[in-house]
Structures are given as C-alpha cells and as structure tokens.
Design a protein around this motif. Sequence first.
Motif, PDB file in Angstrom:
ATOM      1  N   SER A  62      26.770  72.225  36.160  1.00  0.00           N
ATOM      2  CA  SER A  62      25.448  72.192  35.554  1.00  0.00           C
ATOM      3  C   SER A  62      24.942  70.749  35.510  1.00  0.00           C
ATOM      4  O   SER A  62      25.690  69.795  35.760  1.00  0.00           O
ATOM      5  N   LYS A  63      23.668  70.615  35.182  1.00  0.00           N
ATOM      6  CA  LYS A  63      23.066  69.288  35.035  1.00  0.00           C
ATOM      7  C   LYS A  63      23.860  68.441  34.064  1.00  0.00           C
ATOM      8  O   LYS A  63      24.092  67.241  34.305  1.00  0.00           O
ATOM      9  N   TRP A  64      24.290  69.043  32.966  1.00  0.00           N
ATOM     10  CA  TRP A  64      24.976  68.272  31.932  1.00  0.00           C
ATOM     11  C   TRP A  64      26.424  68.001  32.291  1.00  0.00           C
ATOM     12  O   TRP A  64      26.989  66.964  31.895  1.00  0.00           O
ATOM     13  N   GLU A  65      27.045  68.893  33.058  1.00  0.00           N
ATOM     14  CA  GLU A  65      28.395  68.610  33.551  1.00  0.00           C
ATOM     15  C   GLU A  65      28.363  67.435  34.532  1.00  0.00           C
ATOM     16  O   GLU A  65      29.262  66.589  34.528  1.00  0.00           O
ATOM     17  N   GLU A  66      27.332  67.400  35.356  1.00  0.00           N
ATOM     18  CA  GLU A  66      27.177  66.266  36.266  1.00  0.00           C
ATOM     19  C   GLU A  66      26.921  64.980  35.481  1.00  0.00           C
ATOM     20  O   GLU A  66      27.446  63.918  35.823  1.00  0.00           O
ATOM     21  N   ALA A  67      26.115  65.086  34.433  1.00  0.00           N
ATOM     22  CA  ALA A  67      25.810  63.911  33.615  1.00  0.00           C
ATOM     23  C   ALA A  67      27.060  63.357  32.947  1.00  0.00           C
ATOM     24  O   ALA A  67      27.215  62.139  32.788  1.00  0.00           O
ATOM     25  N   ALA A  68      27.960  64.253  32.566  1.00  0.00           N
ATOM     26  CA  ALA A  68      29.184  63.824  31.881  1.00  0.00           C
ATOM     27  C   ALA A  68      30.054  62.950  32.780  1.00  0.00           C
ATOM     28  O   ALA A  68      30.815  62.118  32.291  1.00  0.00           O
ATOM     29  N   ASP A  69      29.928  63.137  34.104  1.00  0.00           N
ATOM     30  CA  ASP A  69      30.736  62.363  35.043  1.00  0.00           C
ATOM     31  C   ASP A  69      29.951  61.229  35.708  1.00  0.00           C
ATOM     32  O   ASP A  69      30.506  60.473  36.504  1.00  0.00           O
ATOM     33  N   ALA A  70      28.669  61.132  35.389  1.00  0.00           N
ATOM     34  CA  ALA A  70      27.813  60.137  36.042  1.00  0.00           C
ATOM     35  C   ALA A  70      27.958  58.764  35.388  1.00  0.00           C
ATOM     36  O   ALA A  70      28.469  58.633  34.273  1.00  0.00           O
ATOM     37  N   LYS A  71      27.481  57.756  36.099  1.00  0.00           N
ATOM     38  CA  LYS A  71      27.496  56.401  35.562  1.00  0.00           C
ATOM     39  C   LYS A  71      26.558  56.310  34.362  1.00  0.00           C
ATOM     40  O   LYS A  71      25.438  56.806  34.399  1.00  0.00           O
ATOM     41  N   VAL A  72      27.028  55.684  33.302  1.00  0.00           N
ATOM     42  CA  VAL A  72      26.257  55.602  32.060  1.00  0.00           C
ATOM     43  C   VAL A  72      25.289  54.425  32.113  1.00  0.00           C
ATOM     44  O   VAL A  72      25.683  53.285  32.383  1.00  0.00           O
ATOM     45  N   VAL A  73      24.021  54.729  31.868  1.00  0.00           N
ATOM     46  CA  VAL A  73      23.017  53.691  31.668  1.00  0.00           C
ATOM     47  C   VAL A  73      22.866  53.539  30.160  1.00  0.00           C
ATOM     48  O   VAL A  73      22.467  54.484  29.468  1.00  0.00           O
ATOM     49  N   VAL A  74      23.202  52.380  29.656  1.00  0.00           N
ATOM     50  CA  VAL A  74      23.243  52.159  28.208  1.00  0.00           C
ATOM     51  C   VAL A  74      21.857  51.760  27.702  1.00  0.00           C
ATOM     52  O   VAL A  74      21.242  50.836  28.233  1.00  0.00           O
ATOM     53  N   PRO A  75      21.358  52.437  26.662  1.00  0.00           N
ATOM     54  CA  PRO A  75      20.067  52.030  26.093  1.00  0.00           C
ATOM     55  C   PRO A  75      20.169  50.641  25.461  1.00  0.00           C
ATOM     56  O   PRO A  75      21.237  50.237  24.994  1.00  0.00           O
ATOM     57  N   ALA A  76      19.059  49.937  25.440  1.00  0.00           N
ATOM     58  CA  ALA A  76      19.016  48.683  24.690  1.00  0.00           C
ATOM     59  C   ALA A  76      19.273  48.983  23.220  1.00  0.00           C
ATOM     60  O   ALA A  76      19.151  50.127  22.770  1.00  0.00           O
ATOM     61  N   ASN A  77      19.680  47.961  22.487  1.00  0.00           N
ATOM     62  CA  ASN A  77      19.903  48.071  21.030  1.00  0.00           C
ATOM     63  C   ASN A  77      21.111  48.940  20.684  1.00  0.00           C
ATOM     64  O   ASN A  77      21.159  49.556  19.615  1.00  0.00           O
ATOM     65  N   THR A  78      22.086  48.977  21.587  1.00  0.00           N
ATOM     66  CA  THR A  78      23.351  49.651  21.322  1.00  0.00           C
ATOM     67  C   THR A  78      24.484  48.671  21.598  1.00  0.00           C
ATOM     68  O   THR A  78      24.280  47.595  22.173  1.00  0.00           O
ATOM     69  N   SER A  79      25.683  49.052  21.213  1.00  0.00           N
ATOM     70  CA  SER A  79      26.853  48.221  21.485  1.00  0.00           C
ATOM     71  C   SER A  79      28.070  49.128  21.608  1.00  0.00           C
ATOM     72  O   SER A  79      27.966  50.358  21.503  1.00  0.00           O
ATOM     73  N   GLY A  80      29.230  48.527  21.818  1.00  0.00           N
ATOM     74  CA  GLY A  80      30.455  49.295  21.918  1.00  0.00           C
ATOM     75  C   GLY A  80      30.607  49.974  23.267  1.00  0.00           C
ATOM     76  O   GLY A  80      29.750  49.877  24.146  1.00  0.00           O
ATOM     77  N   LYS A  81      31.701  50.687  23.433  1.00  0.00           N
ATOM     78  CA  LYS A  81      31.999  51.385  24.681  1.00  0.00           C
ATOM     79  C   LYS A  81      30.917  52.419  24.983  1.00  0.00           C
ATOM     80  O   LYS A  81      30.595  53.263  24.153  1.00  0.00           O
ATOM     81  N   ASP A  82      30.345  52.320  26.161  1.00  0.00           N
ATOM     82  CA  ASP A  82      29.288  53.232  26.630  1.00  0.00           C
ATOM     83  C   ASP A  82      28.055  53.217  25.731  1.00  0.00           C
ATOM     84  O   ASP A  82      27.252  54.156  25.757  1.00  0.00           O
ATOM     85  N   GLY A  83      27.905  52.191  24.919  1.00  0.00           N
ATOM     86  CA  GLY A  83      26.712  52.073  24.081  1.00  0.00           C
ATOM     87  C   GLY A  83      26.607  53.125  23.002  1.00  0.00           C
ATOM     88  O   GLY A  83      25.509  53.429  22.527  1.00  0.00           O
ATOM     89  N   THR A  84      27.740  53.657  22.562  1.00  0.00           N
ATOM     90  CA  THR A  84      27.703  54.731  21.567  1.00  0.00           C
ATOM     91  C   THR A  84      27.668  54.216  20.129  1.00  0.00           C
ATOM     92  O   THR A  84      27.659  55.021  19.197  1.00  0.00           O
ATOM     93  N   THR A  85      27.660  52.893  19.938  1.00  0.00           N
ATOM     94  CA  THR A  85      27.504  52.330  18.603  1.00  0.00           C
ATOM     95  C   THR A  85      26.042  51.954  18.403  1.00  0.00           C
ATOM     96  O   THR A  85      25.511  51.101  19.110  1.00  0.00           O
ATOM     97  N   VAL A  86      25.414  52.636  17.466  1.00  0.00           N
ATOM     98  CA  VAL A  86      24.001  52.386  17.158  1.00  0.00           C
ATOM     99  C   VAL A  86      23.930  51.870  15.727  1.00  0.00           C
ATOM    100  O   VAL A  86      24.195  52.611  14.774  1.00  0.00           O
ATOM    101  N   THR A  87      23.598  50.596  15.570  1.00  0.00           N
ATOM    102  CA  THR A  87      23.531  49.958  14.251  1.00  0.00           C
ATOM    103  C   THR A  87      22.158  49.334  14.069  1.00  0.00           C
ATOM    104  O   THR A  87      21.707  48.557  14.911  1.00  0.00           O
ATOM    105  N   ILE A  88      21.515  49.688  12.960  1.00  0.00           N
ATOM    106  CA  ILE A  88      20.176  49.164  12.678  1.00  0.00           C
ATOM    107  C   ILE A  88      20.179  48.527  11.288  1.00  0.00           C
ATOM    108  O   ILE A  88      20.618  49.142  10.316  1.00  0.00           O
TER     109      ILE A  88
END
Length: 266
Positions: A61-87
Amino acid sequence: MSKRNSQAAKSAARERIRAQQEAERRREKRKRGAIVAGAIVGVLAIAGGVGYAVMQSNAPSKWEEAADAKVVVPANTSGKDGTTVTIGKSDTKNKVHLYEDPRCPGCAAMEQSIGSAVDKGMEDGDYKLTFTIGTFLDNNLQGEGSKNALSALGAALDVSPDAFLEYKTALYSAKYHPSESTDDFAKDEYLIKVANTVDALKDNNKFKSAVEKGKFDPWAMKMSDSFQSAKGVESTPTIKINDKVVETPKTPDAWKAALKKAGVTK
C-alpha cells in the motif's frame, strides 16, 4: 467435340472438384485453429487477469511503501528521523508531553477544553511542549485519516511551530474534527480546506504541495512507530508532566491544578 476433348473436360472437372474439396478442408482447418487460438487467448486473458489481481492484492500500500521510503524531516524537529517535536523556550526545565492521535475524539475534546490553556503555559515559559502523535486508530476504525493528517501536520511544522499548533487546533475543532464513523482526514482536499483557516497555511503552495505529494508520509510513519514504542502510554490522549502521566484535566482550572501538583510553577 472430339473424344480427346471430352476426356480432358472430365479430367478438368474432376480437378476442379478436388481443388474445391481441398480448399474446403483448408478453410475448416483454419476455422478450427481460430477457435482453439481464441480459446487459448481467453484462458490466458483470464489467467492474466487473475494474475494481475493477485499481484495487485499483494502490492504494498501507499503507507507500506512510505514506511520503507527515505524520510524527509520537517523543519523544527530533532532526534532520530525528526520524531522529536519540542516547542517553547529551550532554557525551561519543565516539560509537558502530549500523546495524541488525529482521529481521536478524546484528543479533540481535550483540545477544545484546555488546548488554549496548555499553549499559553508554554508561551508564558512555564514549560516546553513536546508531542508524540500516533495513528493506531486507523487500524481500529479502518482507514488512513490519522496517517494522512499526521503527514499534513508535518507539512505545517515545516512552515513553523505556530502553524503546527494552530493547524492542530483547527483539526481538533468542533467544526472540522470528523466523527469516528467517517474518515475525512484521509482526503487531501479536506486537510487543505482546514489549513486555509490558518493564516500561515492559507493558500500556501509549499504546504499544499507537501500534502498532495505526501512529502512527509515517511516521517509520519516514523512518528507513528515512536508512539507505539512510548512507555506508559495506553491510550490517547495521554499527558505527561515531567515524564509522569497525569489524569487528563477537563477544564483550564483543572489544568492549572495539575501543573501545581506536579510542581510546575513560575
């Protein structure tokens, strides 16, 4: 007519009959061949159709493909794969961590009741706000709205932290948050419609393109994995104040009391 001519005529007649019979046999042979060939083509077409259907059902599926795709990290994030969002202010020692799911009705109720009070405490410097957002309700309720909305939140965060907070508030609002029986967040046009109520996102082509192209779909899947591995989180919403789970307050006054009990004071 001479005898010789009569015999020749008979011979010619016999030859014509033989040729006609031979031609008829060839026509029958071609006809049978066409029928067999048609049958083979039909069988192959059916087999091909079944094979294609099987291939499609086994395709990721689209989301299964996304799970294996290269991660584009949003700005204003940190940590592994940009999963830390601190404001909030980086020198603030206190931390309020929110665990949410975009389709969660309880999260919408929390946002509508104490969301502005939670944001104000962060803006006043009482604490930093951190977020971990899951998508488990897509499995429970069927659909993909949580994942799609999380990807759109990533696109908003890429614009600015304020855009992220305002967009999250809009998605959870009484006007736009869908009921559990619908999956409106699965539609890009719906997410963009809600975004147009946020000044920083209104008619923002960069944001719109990111949503429509699924730019932050892989990031959303990594964030969802981060939620799944979070300790002490059994449901949404869950609030942790300085890493301790607290009961979700129902009113702004109850939120202030929870902060005071946790030792978060100016």
